[in-house]
Design a protein around this motif. Sequence first.
Motif, short mmCIF file in Angstrom:
data_model
loop_
_atom_site.label_atom_id
_atom_site.label_comp_id
_atom_site.label_asym_id
_atom_site.label_seq_id
_atom_site.Cartn_x
_atom_site.Cartn_y
_atom_site.Cartn_z
N MET A 1 0.85 -1.17 0.00
CA MET A 1 0.00 0.00 0.00
C MET A 1 0.89 1.23 0.00
SD MET A 1 -2.76 1.23 2.89
CE MET A 1 -1.70 0.89 4.26
N GLU A 2 0.73 2.03 -1.02
CA GLU A 2 1.49 3.27 -1.12
C GLU A 2 0.62 4.40 -0.60
OE1 GLU A 2 3.31 5.93 -4.63
OE2 GLU A 2 3.66 3.78 -4.73
N LEU A 3 1.18 5.21 0.26
CA LEU A 3 0.43 6.30 0.87
C LEU A 3 0.80 7.61 0.19
CD1 LEU A 3 -1.51 7.10 3.14
CD2 LEU A 3 0.48 7.41 4.58
N ASP A 4 -0.22 8.34 -0.21
CA ASP A 4 0.00 9.62 -0.87
C ASP A 4 -0.52 10.74 0.02
OD1 ASP A 4 0.54 11.57 -2.75
OD2 ASP A 4 -1.32 11.23 -3.86
N LEU A 5 0.36 11.28 0.86
CA LEU A 5 0.00 12.41 1.71
C LEU A 5 0.34 13.69 0.97
CD1 LEU A 5 1.38 11.36 5.20
CD2 LEU A 5 -1.01 11.50 4.53
N ALA A 6 -0.60 14.61 0.92
CA ALA A 6 -0.34 15.86 0.23
C ALA A 6 -1.02 17.01 0.97
CB ALA A 6 -0.86 15.79 -1.21
N ARG A 84 -8.27 -4.04 3.09
CA ARG A 84 -9.02 -3.86 4.32
C ARG A 84 -8.32 -4.57 5.48
NH1 ARG A 84 -11.27 -6.73 6.75
NH2 ARG A 84 -13.13 -7.64 7.35
N ALA A 85 -7.86 -5.79 5.24
CA ALA A 85 -7.18 -6.55 6.28
C ALA A 85 -5.88 -5.85 6.69
CB ALA A 85 -6.89 -7.97 5.80
N ARG A 86 -5.16 -5.32 5.73
CA ARG A 86 -3.91 -4.62 6.03
C ARG A 86 -4.17 -3.35 6.83
NH1 ARG A 86 -0.76 -4.01 0.61
NH2 ARG A 86 0.82 -3.11 1.97
N LEU A 87 -5.20 -2.59 6.43
CA LEU A 87 -5.53 -1.36 7.16
C LEU A 87 -6.02 -1.68 8.57
CD1 LEU A 87 -7.23 0.66 4.31
CD2 LEU A 87 -5.14 1.29 5.53
N GLU A 88 -6.81 -2.74 8.70
CA GLU A 88 -7.28 -3.15 10.03
C GLU A 88 -6.10 -3.51 10.92
OE1 GLU A 88 -9.97 -6.65 12.07
OE2 GLU A 88 -10.29 -6.17 9.97
N LYS A 89 -5.15 -4.24 10.38
CA LYS A 89 -3.96 -4.62 11.15
C LYS A 89 -3.19 -3.37 11.58
CE LYS A 89 0.21 -7.44 10.90
NZ LYS A 89 1.02 -8.33 10.09
#
Length: 95
Positions: A1-6, A84-89
């Motif tokens: 999962m790549e996060l794009d904060l801007a 969803r599983a990764r975000l929940e973790k």
Amino acid sequence: MELDLAGAELKSVLNRLRRAQGQIAGVIRMIEEGRDCEDVVTQLAAASRALDRAGFAIIATGLQQCLTEAEEGRRSAESQDEMRARLEKLFLSLA
């Protein structure tokens, strides 16, 4: 999962992390000076909350991006379940 904060999101997360950094430096200084245990713990709790809030902001951004991609059809159902599983973790790691 790549996060794009801007923009505002990035600024908010960085501000929270800098606040925590300053609070941790304060805790170190307090311990070195032999300050009261209650004061040290209070400052340490504040730093912990700042880190937690930064983490929650990052996870919320990731969740928002995941939902946007799903709505735009860029993510398969299997991929959505995996995300969803990764975000929940990640979320539970901060709880």
